[in-house]
Design a protein around this motif. Structure first.
Motif, PDB file in Angstrom:
ATOM      1  N   VAL A 285       0.289 -28.587  -0.008  1.00  0.00           N
ATOM      2  CA  VAL A 285      -0.599 -27.797  -0.871  1.00  0.00           C
ATOM      3  C   VAL A 285      -0.105 -27.832  -2.313  1.00  0.00           C
ATOM      4  N   SER A 286       1.198 -27.660  -2.488  1.00  0.00           N
ATOM      5  CA  SER A 286       1.779 -27.669  -3.824  1.00  0.00           C
ATOM      6  C   SER A 286       1.569 -29.017  -4.509  1.00  0.00           C
ATOM      7  N   ALA A 287       1.798 -30.102  -3.771  1.00  0.00           N
ATOM      8  CA  ALA A 287       1.616 -31.440  -4.342  1.00  0.00           C
ATOM      9  C   ALA A 287       0.164 -31.669  -4.741  1.00  0.00           C
ATOM     10  N   SER A 288      -0.782 -31.182  -3.938  1.00  0.00           N
ATOM     11  CA  SER A 288      -2.209 -31.338  -4.248  1.00  0.00           C
ATOM     12  C   SER A 288      -2.570 -30.598  -5.534  1.00  0.00           C
ATOM     13  N   LEU A 289      -2.044 -29.383  -5.689  1.00  0.00           N
ATOM     14  CA  LEU A 289      -2.303 -28.622  -6.910  1.00  0.00           C
ATOM     15  C   LEU A 289      -1.710 -29.319  -8.130  1.00  0.00           C
ATOM     16  N   MET A 290      -0.523 -29.893  -7.977  1.00  0.00           N
ATOM     17  CA  MET A 290       0.108 -30.604  -9.085  1.00  0.00           C
ATOM     18  C   MET A 290      -0.714 -31.812  -9.510  1.00  0.00           C
TER      19      MET A 290
END
Length: 311
Positions: A285-290
């Motif tokens: 999820v964090s990588a997608s937001l980044m």
């Protein structure tokens, strides 16, 4: 198309610069845990100053620019506060060394980035990096997405962080945002990146050395100079100030903070995974937001028009 490719190259360089900062934070945190934060930070700045001084001596243009700094200050072509930007860098490094251990790399990154993005909004609005850049909904959303990515990545690592340590990290982020803009102004005034970086490190080293002597930690600083891990930490610091100096006027303070954060966070996640062996859906999820934040920031990159330093 050319503008998009240029924006992509600026974004990629800023992300790599942020990655280097995360590695430096990890190194400094480890050394400070074994020794002490203040001597570690002072020794790193001294080593960086020596490396940059040797570089300036070997480059005639950089040497001439450095020797011309007093004249620029007398003619008010450069502000004294900009020449003192190294003190802000010193404060940032001390904060990094003090807070990484208690907070962990992920939580430290969350606090620092909150300060950088908040500071970037204000500094862009007043044109601190050389021109005013409207924040706009796209750039504001990119900043919010990055903060969300950091929060998601840190969620599993957050264990009642100390308000004092978190506050220090946020303050360090605000100061760090200002340092990049001030160093960029020194670069434009001198026309030399090594000279601008030397100003940052030399002033920071001087301020920290005075503090260590006053606090009776001068001897500890001298022994810390022999720590071999400080050389790569100093080199990473030199690269970081160089990248931020060059790119802050092209991306804006907020844009640089967003790209910087992605590099820091991605590296922090990798370091935490390597140390703990843990990998959860929160990372995805964090990588997608980044990635979404980077896309927004690249598409909303400001025009490349800006004052250029003489070379």
């Amino acid at each position: 198309m050319k503008r998009l490719l240029r924006a992509l190259s600026y974004t990629a360089c800023a992300v790599l610069g942020g990655s280097g900062v995360a590695f430096q934070a990890s190194l400094m945190g480890d050394i400070a845990a074994e020794r002490a934060a203040l001597p570690t930070s002072t020794a790193m700045f001294v080593i960086g100053s020596l490396v940059l001084a040797a570089t300036v001596v070997c480059i005639p243009r950089a040497r001439h620019a450095t020797l011309g700094l007093p004249g620029l200050a007398r003619r008010r072509q450069i502000a004294l506060r900009d020449l003192l930007n190294g003190l802000g860098g010193a404060v940032t490094v001390v904060v990094q060394a003090v807070t990484v251990g208690p907070l962990g790399v992920a939580m430290f990154t969350l606090g620092m980035i909150g300060g950088q993005i908040g500071g970037g909004l204000a500094l862009d609005a007043i044109g601190s990096a050389g021109r005013r850049i409207p924040v706009g909904p796209g750039r504001l959303l990119a900043g919010a997405l990055v903060m969300g990515a950091v929060a998601v990545a840190s969620a599993s690592a957050i264990i009642a962080p100390s308000p004092l340590m978190l506050g220090l990290a946020i303050g360090g982020g605000v100061i760090g945002a200002w340092v990049g803009a001030a160093s960029s102004r020194v670069h434009r005034a001198t026309g030399s990146l090594p000279a601008a970086a030397l100003v940052n490190f030399a002033v920071g080293a001087t301020g920290l050395a005075i503090v260590t002597v006053v606090l009776g930690q001068g001897g500890a600083t001298l022994s810390t100079l022999l720590e071999p891990r400080l050389l790569p930490a100093a080199m990473l610091g030199i690269v970081a100030i160089g990248v931020s100096t060059l790119l802050v006027v092209r991306l804006g303070v907020l844009g640089l903070a967003v790209c910087w954060t992605v590099g820091q966070l991605a590296t922090a996640i990798i370091l935490d995974v390597l140390r703990s062996g843990a990998f959860t859906w929160l990372t995805v999820v964090s990588a997608s937001l980044m990635l979404l934040a980077l896309l927004l920031m690249t598409l909303r990159a400001p025009s490349a028009r800006q004052p250029k330093p003489t070379t």
